[in-house]
Every structure is written in C-alpha cells, then in structure tokens.
Scaffold this motif. Structure first.
Motif, PDB file in Angstrom:
ATOM      1  N   ALA A  25       0.778  -0.919   0.648  1.00  0.00           N
ATOM      2  CA  ALA A  25       0.458   0.139   0.232  1.00  0.00           C
ATOM      3  C   ALA A  25       1.138   1.461  -0.131  1.00  0.00           C
ATOM      4  CB  ALA A  25      -0.454   0.105   0.675  1.00  0.00           C
ATOM      5  N   GLN A  26       0.235   2.534  -1.055  1.00  0.00           N
ATOM      6  CA  GLN A  26       0.945   3.709  -0.406  1.00  0.00           C
ATOM      7  C   GLN A  26      -0.373   4.028   0.442  1.00  0.00           C
ATOM      8  OE1 GLN A  26       0.623   5.804  -4.175  1.00  0.00           O
ATOM      9  NE2 GLN A  26       0.453   7.883  -2.695  1.00  0.00           N
ATOM     10  N   ILE A  27       0.866   4.641   1.625  1.00  0.00           N
ATOM     11  CA  ILE A  27      -0.182   5.542   2.931  1.00  0.00           C
ATOM     12  C   ILE A  27      -0.420   6.532   3.120  1.00  0.00           C
ATOM     13  CG2 ILE A  27       0.119   5.835   5.658  1.00  0.00           C
ATOM     14  CD1 ILE A  27      -0.460   2.442   4.283  1.00  0.00           C
ATOM     15  N   LEU A  28      -1.361   7.028   3.070  1.00  0.00           N
ATOM     16  CA  LEU A  28      -2.259   8.851   2.794  1.00  0.00           C
ATOM     17  C   LEU A  28      -2.049   8.652   4.502  1.00  0.00           C
ATOM     18  CD1 LEU A  28      -2.699  11.272   1.694  1.00  0.00           C
ATOM     19  CD2 LEU A  28      -5.264  10.367   1.322  1.00  0.00           C
ATOM     20  N   PRO A  29      -1.562   9.148   5.361  1.00  0.00           N
ATOM     21  CA  PRO A  29      -1.868   9.740   6.687  1.00  0.00           C
ATOM     22  C   PRO A  29      -2.985  11.161   6.266  1.00  0.00           C
ATOM     23  CG  PRO A  29       0.676   9.756   6.353  1.00  0.00           C
ATOM     24  CD  PRO A  29       0.354   9.659   4.808  1.00  0.00           C
ATOM     25  N   CYS A  30      -3.543  11.349   7.935  1.00  0.00           N
ATOM     26  CA  CYS A  30      -4.433  12.377   7.844  1.00  0.00           C
ATOM     27  C   CYS A  30      -4.633  12.334   9.125  1.00  0.00           C
ATOM     28  CB  CYS A  30      -5.855  11.617   7.206  1.00  0.00           C
ATOM     29  SG  CYS A  30      -6.536  11.319   6.050  1.00  0.00           S
TER      30      CYS A  30
END
Length: 276
Positions: A25-30
């Motif tokens: 996965a490509q992680i998208l931190p929010c």
C-alpha cells in the motif's frame, strides 16, 4: 498499488495495521479522522484503516459517528497486538531521559514504566508516532517517546526499551472502510448496524429480541447521542450471523420497528489474536 488512508502520522499503529492488510500500500496519513473518511468518499484513497476499539481503553467513539455520517461500508476487521516501545535519538541512554511524549492513551497504558522511573515526566502529545517525529526534530537526548516499533524505523530513531506496556492483553480492533456499495467479502459472517428507537417502554428490548429470535449472536452494543437532539440516542450493534439470509432478515425486521436503521457493513469476523 492501493492508497490507504490512516488517521495519524506514518509509523503509527494504524500504519502498522494497514501494512499488514495491504503489504504494497501507499499510505495516506491524515491529521484528523474526518479527513480519512473524506479521502475514501472522494476517491483520494481506496480505503481507510481506522481503530474502532481497544481492549483496555474502549471504543473510539468519534469513528462510530463518522461511520454513520458518511456513505461508507466496513469491508473487514482485524486485531492488532499493541506493543509500546521507548524510542529516542540514536545513541541515547535510558538514564538520560527526563521527558517522555506520547498520546495520552499510550501513556496511561505504561504506568508501571513511569512508576519505575519517577524522575521521568510523562508529556501528552497528539500521536504516538508523531511524538517520535517531534523527538527527532527536537534533537534533545533528554526526550523520548512511546510508540510502535515501526515509528523508530520510520524516523531513524532507536528503541531503548521494548514492550513497556502494563498489560500484554492489549489489542486494538481496526476496520477497513471502503466506499458505500463496495462488494462484500464472500466469507462475511459479521454485521454492524446503527439504529434509533421509538420513544416507548421496551423499545430496546424489542430490537434486541429481533436478533435473538433470528439466531444472530450479539457481540457489541454501544449508544451515542444524536447530534442536535439532546437525550436522543443512536445504538450501534455488532452481531454474527450464520448466513446472508439471516443478516437480510435482521435488517428487514429492524427497519420495520425502528425510525432509522443504517447497515454499516458485513465482514468476516477477526477471530484470531496475532502477535505483533
């Protein structure tokens, strides 16, 4: 490569859970949870991996509200063993530490460490992995953080002490949240619902009797205030079902007696407790 939204910084427990589910996965931190939900709804992320319940600290109540508010569905759940580590600048010695940063829940789960080191000050921070990020940016050997092991490798820090949590039976249940209408997994055997009740005696009993009469196994029941309606509540329930027809019947029967019902998802039960 799937894009997976998480709430919090890279290196967090949510990051660890996401990578166990989606190794490529490509992680998208929010920064905040609503942003993670919005990323799923807008298509910026394929899914979000979010904590919903900790075996010691209880429910993440905000996430129940966000599941109800957004057009999303729960695809699966997983259990992650929570292991807290003392993390500092490379080369730091334990005796140099004067201050430890972390999320308040993590600090509360490591009381024995602070009792054994009374000179060390616990300092609440916004995030476990984010605390490691702050320690590395500050460059002070007197500061450390409590965070997952992944945070140490993520920010080039060093683990001074492993598994400093008070209770080894510390697990967090994570949900995979996808856009509403996403296909269900074929082995789904657990459902999650939100419903409100009419204002009359025995209304909650009547709703629970629906599950009992149909043979569904109630595993969780949680109530939350209805926003803008003081002293009104929405009930969240998780239950296990034997086959899809049973889940269909639960939904149909509750819809007939409750003012509002929303199915939050059907997904496979996370029955094992894997070690991190």
């Amino acid at each position: 490569m799937p894009v997976i939204a998480i709430q919090g910084e890279s290196g967090s427990f949510s990051h660890e859970a996401a990578m166990r589910l989606y190794a490529d996965a490509q992680i998208l931190p929010c920064a905040v949870s609503p942003a993670a939900f919005q990323a799923v709804v807008s298509g910026a992320a394929d899914a979000a991996v979010l904590p919903i319940e900790n075996s010691l600290a209880g429910s993440v109540l905000e996430h129940y509200d966000l599941l109800l508010e957004h057009p999303v569905t729960i695809e699966r759940e997983m259990l992650l063993r929570i292991e807290h580590n003392l993390i500092a600048l490379p080369g730091t010695k334990l005796e140099e530490i004067e201050q430890v940063l972390s999320h308040p829940v993590a600090l509360a789960q490591c009381r024995q460490f602070f009792a054994a080191h009374p000179a060390v000050r616990a300092t609440p921070s916004y995030d476990t992995a984010g605390s490691v990020k702050l320690v590395m940016a500050g460059g002070e050997r007197s500061a450390a953080a409590i965070a997952p092991a992944r945070a140490a490798s993520e920010y080039g820090a060093e683990i001074l002490a492993r598994n400093i949590e008070d209770n080894a039976q510390n697990y967090t249940r994570f949900l995979v949240v996808k856009p509403e209408g996403s296909p269900r997994l074929a082995d789904a055997d657990k459902g999650s619902l939100a419903f409100t009740l009419p204002n009359r005696p025995g209304a909650l009993v009547g709703a629970l009797e629906v599950l009992a009469e149909l043979g569904a196994n109630l595993t969780r029941l949680e109530s939350r205030p209805v926003l803008g309606q003081p002293w009104h509540y929405v009930f969240y329930t998780d239950y296990q079902f034997g086959n899809p027809a049973m889940a269909d019947a639960v939904l149909s029967r509750l819809t007939a007696i409750c003012p509002t019902v929303k199915e939050l998802g059907r997904f496979p039960s996370a029955t094992s407790l894997p070690s991190a």
